[in-house]
Design a protein around this motif. Structure first.
Motif, PDB file in Angstrom:
ATOM      1  N   ALA A   5      34.426  38.037  35.910  1.00 48.71           N
ATOM      2  CA  ALA A   5      34.598  36.653  35.468  1.00 48.71           C
ATOM      3  C   ALA A   5      36.062  36.348  35.173  1.00 48.71           C
ATOM      4  O   ALA A   5      36.561  35.259  35.498  1.00 48.71           O
ATOM      5  N   ILE A   6      36.747  37.294  34.574  1.00 52.31           N
ATOM      6  CA  ILE A   6      38.164  37.098  34.259  1.00 52.31           C
ATOM      7  C   ILE A   6      38.981  36.900  35.531  1.00 52.31           C
ATOM      8  O   ILE A   6      39.873  36.042  35.594  1.00 52.31           O
ATOM      9  N   TYR A   7      38.673  37.663  36.549  1.00 49.18           N
ATOM     10  CA  TYR A   7      39.466  37.615  37.785  1.00 49.18           C
ATOM     11  C   TYR A   7      38.889  36.681  38.856  1.00 49.18           C
ATOM     12  O   TYR A   7      39.417  36.623  39.965  1.00 49.18           O
ATOM     13  N   ARG A   8      37.812  35.952  38.525  1.00 54.10           N
ATOM     14  CA  ARG A   8      37.206  35.056  39.512  1.00 54.10           C
ATOM     15  C   ARG A   8      38.192  34.033  40.088  1.00 54.10           C
ATOM     16  O   ARG A   8      38.118  33.715  41.279  1.00 54.10           O
ATOM     17  N   MET A  53      37.180  32.093  29.607  1.00 50.57           N
ATOM     18  CA  MET A  53      37.064  33.296  28.770  1.00 50.57           C
ATOM     19  C   MET A  53      38.124  33.262  27.671  1.00 50.57           C
ATOM     20  O   MET A  53      39.232  32.759  27.871  1.00 50.57           O
ATOM     21  N   ARG A  54      37.794  33.843  26.534  1.00 57.86           N
ATOM     22  CA  ARG A  54      38.742  33.954  25.420  1.00 57.86           C
ATOM     23  C   ARG A  54      39.324  35.359  25.441  1.00 57.86           C
ATOM     24  O   ARG A  54      38.606  36.354  25.251  1.00 57.86           O
ATOM     25  N   ILE A  55      40.620  35.433  25.667  1.00 62.02           N
ATOM     26  CA  ILE A  55      41.301  36.708  25.860  1.00 62.02           C
ATOM     27  C   ILE A  55      42.347  36.909  24.774  1.00 62.02           C
ATOM     28  O   ILE A  55      43.105  35.985  24.449  1.00 62.02           O
ATOM     29  N   GLY A 113      40.119  34.950  47.651  1.00 61.08           N
ATOM     30  CA  GLY A 113      40.208  36.039  48.614  1.00 61.08           C
ATOM     31  C   GLY A 113      40.842  37.315  48.121  1.00 61.08           C
ATOM     32  O   GLY A 113      40.973  38.279  48.888  1.00 61.08           O
ATOM     33  N   ALA A 114      41.267  37.372  46.851  1.00 62.10           N
ATOM     34  CA  ALA A 114      41.867  38.599  46.336  1.00 62.10           C
ATOM     35  C   ALA A 114      40.827  39.720  46.314  1.00 62.10           C
ATOM     36  O   ALA A 114      39.648  39.501  46.046  1.00 62.10           O
ATOM     37  N   LEU A 115      41.301  40.937  46.599  1.00 66.18           N
ATOM     38  CA  LEU A 115      40.412  42.095  46.673  1.00 66.18           C
ATOM     39  C   LEU A 115      40.256  42.723  45.294  1.00 66.18           C
ATOM     40  O   LEU A 115      41.238  43.154  44.682  1.00 66.18           O
ATOM     41  N   ALA A 168      46.372  32.762  31.304  1.00 67.66           N
ATOM     42  CA  ALA A 168      46.311  31.395  30.785  1.00 67.66           C
ATOM     43  C   ALA A 168      46.458  30.389  31.913  1.00 67.66           C
ATOM     44  O   ALA A 168      45.787  29.347  31.916  1.00 67.66           O
ATOM     45  N   ASP A 169      47.297  30.707  32.870  1.00 73.71           N
ATOM     46  CA  ASP A 169      47.503  29.803  33.998  1.00 73.71           C
ATOM     47  C   ASP A 169      46.245  29.697  34.860  1.00 73.71           C
ATOM     48  O   ASP A 169      46.063  28.702  35.569  1.00 73.71           O
ATOM     49  N   PHE A 170      45.394  30.713  34.797  1.00 73.04           N
ATOM     50  CA  PHE A 170      44.116  30.668  35.524  1.00 73.04           C
ATOM     51  C   PHE A 170      43.102  29.773  34.819  1.00 73.04           C
ATOM     52  O   PHE A 170      42.051  29.479  35.378  1.00 73.04           O
ATOM     53  N   GLY A 171      43.391  29.405  33.565  1.00 62.22           N
ATOM     54  CA  GLY A 171      42.471  28.562  32.816  1.00 62.22           C
ATOM     55  C   GLY A 171      41.826  29.230  31.627  1.00 62.22           C
ATOM     56  O   GLY A 171      41.096  28.581  30.867  1.00 62.22           O
ATOM     57  N   HIS A 172      42.081  30.532  31.441  1.00 60.96           N
ATOM     58  CA  HIS A 172      41.538  31.216  30.273  1.00 60.96           C
ATOM     59  C   HIS A 172      42.317  30.817  29.018  1.00 60.96           C
ATOM     60  O   HIS A 172      43.468  30.374  29.100  1.00 60.96           O
ATOM     61  N   THR A 173      41.699  31.001  27.860  1.00 57.54           N
ATOM     62  CA  THR A 173      42.378  30.786  26.580  1.00 57.54           C
ATOM     63  C   THR A 173      42.901  32.134  26.104  1.00 57.54           C
ATOM     64  O   THR A 173      42.121  33.063  25.875  1.00 57.54           O
ATOM     65  N   VAL A 174      44.224  32.248  25.992  1.00 60.48           N
ATOM     66  CA  VAL A 174      44.855  33.541  25.737  1.00 60.48           C
ATOM     67  C   VAL A 174      45.706  33.480  24.466  1.00 60.48           C
ATOM     68  O   VAL A 174      46.497  32.555  24.277  1.00 60.48           O
ATOM     69  N   THR A 175      45.535  34.489  23.628  1.00 57.55           N
ATOM     70  CA  THR A 175      46.420  34.664  22.478  1.00 57.55           C
ATOM     71  C   THR A 175      47.096  36.025  22.596  1.00 57.55           C
ATOM     72  O   THR A 175      46.420  37.053  22.730  1.00 57.55           O
ATOM     73  N   CYS A 176      48.418  36.032  22.554  1.00 56.85           N
ATOM     74  CA  CYS A 176      49.185  37.272  22.589  1.00 56.85           C
ATOM     75  C   CYS A 176      49.542  37.671  21.163  1.00 56.85           C
ATOM     76  O   CYS A 176      50.065  36.855  20.398  1.00 56.85           O
ATOM     77  N   VAL A 177      49.254  38.913  20.826  1.00 54.16           N
ATOM     78  CA  VAL A 177      49.475  39.420  19.471  1.00 54.16           C
ATOM     79  C   VAL A 177      50.540  40.502  19.501  1.00 54.16           C
ATOM     80  O   VAL A 177      50.572  41.332  20.415  1.00 54.16           O
ATOM     81  N   ASP A 178      51.404  40.498  18.500  1.00 47.98           N
ATOM     82  CA  ASP A 178      52.412  41.550  18.394  1.00 47.98           C
ATOM     83  C   ASP A 178      52.730  41.782  16.930  1.00 47.98           C
ATOM     84  O   ASP A 178      52.560  40.879  16.098  1.00 47.98           O
ATOM     85  N   LYS A 179      53.193  42.989  16.590  1.00 51.90           N
ATOM     86  CA  LYS A 179      53.592  43.296  15.225  1.00 51.90           C
ATOM     87  C   LYS A 179      55.061  42.991  14.969  1.00 51.90           C
ATOM     88  O   LYS A 179      55.511  43.020  13.823  1.00 51.90           O
ATOM     89  N   ASP A 180      55.801  42.720  16.030  1.00 54.73           N
ATOM     90  CA  ASP A 180      57.233  42.468  15.917  1.00 54.73           C
ATOM     91  C   ASP A 180      57.460  40.992  15.562  1.00 54.73           C
ATOM     92  O   ASP A 180      57.298  40.110  16.404  1.00 54.73           O
TER      93      ASP A 180
END
Length: 437
Positions: free
Chosen positions: A183-186, A1-3, A192-194, A20-32
């Motif tokens: 899908a994000i949390y798969r 997933m693209r997050i 086994g996570a609830l 990201a460690d789960f395998g998703h592609t993650v971009t963190c955005v900030d104004k600072d």
């Protein structure tokens, strides 16, 4: 997933790195600009054990990136998490949602059809409805969903909490949002996570209810500690006696100087304001807030009492400034009230904290002009008439008591975290004051 993660504060950075460690592609955005520059240079703006390595590994793998340009990354996102601050609004106690709503307004024209906007920030009931309205007003033809996904991360153990959660709470009002969040949390649920799925408003309230309940346990055992001191009981025995009851549980039954941090103080207040808005009194939470405020205010007096009731002209060594160990977070820390009470009573304060001194110096009454910051625990004790342990950092758990006594002008220890055995401390010639013992 693209997050896309909007906000690189505590929640945004930890969550983004873990996704990201789960395998998703993650971009963190900030104004600072300074935050983004630091992250691009491999510098972590907050202290959280293991976070620097997690970020570095996922940046190197190409799964985690940082940017100031939201327009560059948002149109391709499957899910956009809002992880901005919701501090207590100055003057009225409500959660300040201006950053959440500003993020919703900015993202609206950039979202693609099918995107799911996720409130990760701690927000009052109904915030998701308002985010939905803001986006729909700007982009009336857009097909999108809004979900709630509150975080339950303990500062100092956040990465482990994210990877091994007690539960994952997701609030959705449509099937598409549910499918995307699943899908994000798969990667977690497959191990086994609830995953608990509920409607959006229930998820928003669950976060506040959880923090209010934990704050209640802390305030309860603190009040029991006061009673134990009066009747000659040991609060540790009482906590063990009730904590072994499976209906109660042993966690959050450690007495101390009161709760602080980024969550409990502001979230209990925000819950009360929500209850007031909907005319549903929360008498227990009201009592908890008052109890904790009273607790923190009383701790300075407890230290002064240990100094024979007079702190004027005396030097006090303060060990620990952050609200808990393994963080640099000073928000609403009990140390603020304690240090201010000591200096107001005429004491000279020499303080040491492994991670929190830079943040502490930004707080009124804790600046370098008001107290002395030392390079280690032992240097803080030099010439001190009393020692107070406020935060339960590991290095404070095994001090060389003989060395401490030699350094101090008067051997008085006020242990607000019950780290030591009275027998051991008194055997070294100290006057020992603990909590609930």
């Amino acid at each position: 997933m693209r997050i896309v993660m909007i906000g690189t504060g505590y929640v945004g950075l930890v969550s983004g790195a873990c996704f990201a460690d789960f395998g998703h592609t993650v971009t963190c955005v900030d104004k600072d600009q300074s935050k983004i520059d630091a992250l691009l240079n491999g510098e972590i703006p907050i202290f959280e054990p293991g976070l620097d390595e997690l970020v570095a590994n996922n940046v190197a793998a190409g799964r985690l990136s940082f940017t100031l340009d939201i327009a560059e990354v948002l149109p391709e996102a499957d899910a956009v998490f809002i992880a901005v601050g919701t501090p207590t609004r100055r003057g009225d106690g409500h959660a300040d949602l201006s950053y959440v709503y500003a993020a919703a307004e900015e993202m609206a024209p950039l979202l693609r059809d099918g995107a799911v906007v996720v409130d990760k920030s701690t927000v009052p009931v109904g915030t998701g409805d308002e985010v939905e309205k803001i986006i729909a007003k700007t982009a009336p033809d857009l097909k999108f969903s809004v979900a709630s996904n509150p975080e339950f991360l303990r500062e100092g153990a956040a990465i482990d909490d994210f990877a091994k959660p007690d539960r994952i709470v997701v609030g959705v009002n449509d099937d598409h949002a549910k499918e995307v969040m699943e899908a994000i949390y798969r990667p977690l649920t497959s191990n086994g996570a609830l995953l608990i799925v509920m409607n959006r408003r229930a998820a928003e309230l669950t976060k506040y209810a959880a923090n209010a309940f934990l704050a209640t346990k802390i305030s309860f055992i603190n009040e029991m500690a006061d009673l134990c001191e009066k009747v000659g009981a040991d609060v540790r025995d009482v906590a063990h006696g009730i904590g072994t009851d499976s209906r109660i549980g042993s966690r959050f039954l450690m007495p101390g100087p009161g709760y602080g941090g980024s969550c409990f103080p502001k979230d209990t207040l925000a819950l009360l304001k929500t209850a007031e808005q909907f005319d549903a009194q929360q008498a227990i939470v009201e009592a908890v807030v008052k109890s904790n405020d009273d607790r923190k205010a009383a701790m300075g007096g407890k230290v002064i009492d240990a100094l024979s009731g007079d702190a004027a002209g005396k030097t006090v060594a303060v060990l620990g400034l952050t609200f808990k160990a393994d963080t640099d977070d000073m928000r609403d820390s009990p140390s603020i009230d304690i240090v201010r009470a000591l200096t107001a009573a005429g004491a000279t304060v020499r303080a040491y904290d492994p991670e929190g001194m830079e943040q502490a110096q930004k707080i009124d009454g804790l600046g370098a002009d008001a107290i002395t910051y030392c390079e280690d625990a032992y240097s803080a004790m030099e010439g001190a008439d009393g020692l107070v342990i406020i935060t339960e950092w590991k290095p404070f758990r095994a001090l060389d008591l003989a060395k401490v006594k030699d350094l101090m002008a008067a051997p008085v220890m006020v242990d607000l975290r019950n780290l030591y055995s009275r027998k051991d401390v008194e055997a070294n010639g100290f006057t020992y004051v603990a909590v609930g013992r």
